[in-house]
Design a protein around this motif. Structure first.
Motif, PDB file in Angstrom:
ATOM      1  N   ALA A 149       0.820  -1.213   0.000  1.00  0.00           N
ATOM      2  CA  ALA A 149       0.000   0.000   0.000  1.00  0.00           C
ATOM      3  C   ALA A 149       0.852   1.261   0.000  1.00  0.00           C
ATOM      4  N   THR A 150       2.102   1.139   0.419  1.00  0.00           N
ATOM      5  CA  THR A 150       2.980   2.324   0.458  1.00  0.00           C
ATOM      6  C   THR A 150       3.599   2.634  -0.900  1.00  0.00           C
TER       7      THR A 150
ATOM      8  N   LEU B 100       2.252   5.680  -3.072  1.00  0.00           N
ATOM      9  CA  LEU B 100       2.511   6.902  -2.313  1.00  0.00           C
ATOM     10  C   LEU B 100       3.974   7.309  -2.418  1.00  0.00           C
TER      11      LEU B 100
ATOM     12  N   TYR C  65      -2.375   8.293  -4.990  1.00  0.00           N
ATOM     13  CA  TYR C  65      -2.952   8.361  -3.646  1.00  0.00           C
ATOM     14  C   TYR C  65      -4.166   7.434  -3.533  1.00  0.00           C
TER      15      TYR C  65
ATOM     16  N   SER D  58      -3.033   3.778  -3.310  1.00  0.00           N
ATOM     17  CA  SER D  58      -2.541   3.430  -1.975  1.00  0.00           C
ATOM     18  C   SER D  58      -3.688   3.244  -0.989  1.00  0.00           C
TER      19      SER D  58
ATOM     20  N   ARG E 191      -5.520  -0.076  -1.695  1.00  0.00           N
ATOM     21  CA  ARG E 191      -4.676  -1.194  -1.265  1.00  0.00           C
ATOM     22  C   ARG E 191      -4.732  -1.367   0.256  1.00  0.00           C
TER      23      ARG E 191
END
Length: 416
Positions: free
Chosen positions: A305-306, A309, A387, A390, A393
């Motif tokens: 998920a990072t 970003l 964004y 992320s 996710r």
């Protein structure tokens, strides 16, 4: 079969499975990292065409998943059929190799390239489904985390070397079309070696009177497998966020408006991602054995998920390379654990069908997610699309964690 003979067969199959995995990752890493580069740099593909490079394979894949699963479910022996799908997929690499010889306008050549990539996913999707079901018969569940941890470490190491050499080749020859044609042709040759190696695996003797399942039985079984259903829904949320960023990463890395990477830099980025897989695959296998595949998958998906970003923060190539070292840790965790997790939540007697249903679910998201990502990018900008990716996710990772908590409660109550 005596215990000693079974042990010898298992050791043999583990060794051959690793060699087959090396050829599989060689074929993959010769081409996959450079397909968007070829489309954008050589064929001058549009953003929409780049998105279809992700969406069309997903569409063709889901069209064959259920028929393929029903056919595989009828097979007593799967090895021969699995190998034939590898041969069939290899033919498409030959078609890609001769593509630049065709006298088409670049716009239509780009669409033909997208079409070939989409059609190539038909035998590849059936192959993956058949291989997963086949290897689940070959490798006992208690050994899978250890075996695939070791296998993935070796194959990723070979894949890393392949990606570096391929990127250098394309870079040295200025991204010429013939350099890409060479790697497509090599992928065909490696595919033949992979199929030949696969045939050396000793397939266990299964009952010839195996029950044949129908589509109606599958739908009925799905309604009874609540554990699988809620896992598939949580997985779909995460995969939508994962897949929507695929064309965004390709555009961001290769397009002249953004990072404008060369083939060499694409290979560096890919290698950084793969390198951490080489180092961490065995460790993730041990983590999964200790805390379970469910929680391990939650960790992997939360880490992924990072990724979008981080990409939104800079276009500095060295920093992006460092970011990919971080991302590679969680890609390794997610890819390795997801396979075992799907097997874990699927009933043994309908394994191929339930693997197909999970692939079908994430195949549907893969049709729409890349298009959604490019649409958000056009509506706002690329960073905003990152964004959103992320955020989705992270929601998917949380949902997968809730599934594990639900399972633990059911287990305590004796209902699982």
């Amino acid at each position: 079969m005596h215990e000693q003979e079974a042990y010898r067969n298992l050791r043999h199959n583990v060794r051959i499975n690793t060699i087959q995995g090396i050829f599989a990752v060689l074929a993959q890493n010769l081409t996959a990292p450079f397909i968007p580069l070829f489309a954008i740099k050589v064929l001058e593909a549009s953003d929409s065409q780049v998105a279809w490079l992700s969406s069309l394979p997903a569409l063709t894949g889901i069209l064959v998943l259920l028929p393929g699963a029903l056919f595989i479910d009828r097979l007593v022996a799967k090895k021969k059929f699995t190998g034939s799908m590898i041969y069939l997929r290899g033919l498409f690499f030959l078609f890609l190799a001769i593509l630049p010889f065709l006298s088409f306008d670049l716009y239509w050549m780009a669409w033909l390239f997208v079409l070939l990539i989409g059609l190539m996913n038909i035998p590849f999707s059936v192959y993956q489904l058949s291989w997963q079901s086949f290897i689940a018969d070959v490798i006992p569940a208690s050994q899978r985390a250890r075996v695939f941890g070791s296998r993935n470490r070796i194959t990723q190491g070979m894949g890393t070397i392949t990606t570096i050499m391929t990127g250098v080749l394309i870079y040295l020859y200025g991204g010429a079309a013939w350099a890409y044609q060479t790697i497509f042709a090599l992928s065909f040759v490696v595919g033949i070696l992979e199929a030949t190696t696969l045939r050396k695996i000793k397939e266990p003797e299964l009952q010839a009177d195996k029950k044949v399942h129908t589509l109606a039985e599958l739908w009925k079984a799905l309604g009874q497998e609540k554990r699988f259903l809620i896992f598939a829904m949580a997985s779909a949320v995460f995969h939508f966020g994962w897949q929507m960023a695929w064309p965004l990463f390709n555009i961001y890395q290769v397009s002249p408006e953004y990072a404008n990477m060369s083939a060499l830099w694409v290979s560096v980025i890919t290698v950084c991602n793969s390198l951490m897989g080489v180092l961490t695959y065995p460790w993730w296998g041990k983590v999964a054995q200790k805390i379970g595949h469910g929680w391990t998958l939650v960790i992997g998906t939360a880490g992924l998920a990072t990724a979008p970003l981080l990409y939104s923060l800079t276009m500095n190539l060295w920093v992006l390379a460092a970011f990919n070292l971080w991302m590679g840790i969680f890609v390794a965790c997610t890819v390795q654990t997801l396979f075992n997790r799907v097997l874990e939540v699927s009933p043994d007697d309908k394994r191929a069908l339930f693997i197909a249903m999970h692939s079908l679910v994430i195949g549907v998201t893969a049709i729409f997610a890349p298009q959604f990502g490019v649409w958000i990018m056009g509506l706002f900008d690329l960073n905003f699309a990152f964004y959103i990716s992320s955020g989705i996710r992270l929601c998917g990772s949380i949902a997968l964690g809730l599934v594990v908590i639900w399972e633990m409660r059911k287990l305590r109550n004796g209902a699982l």
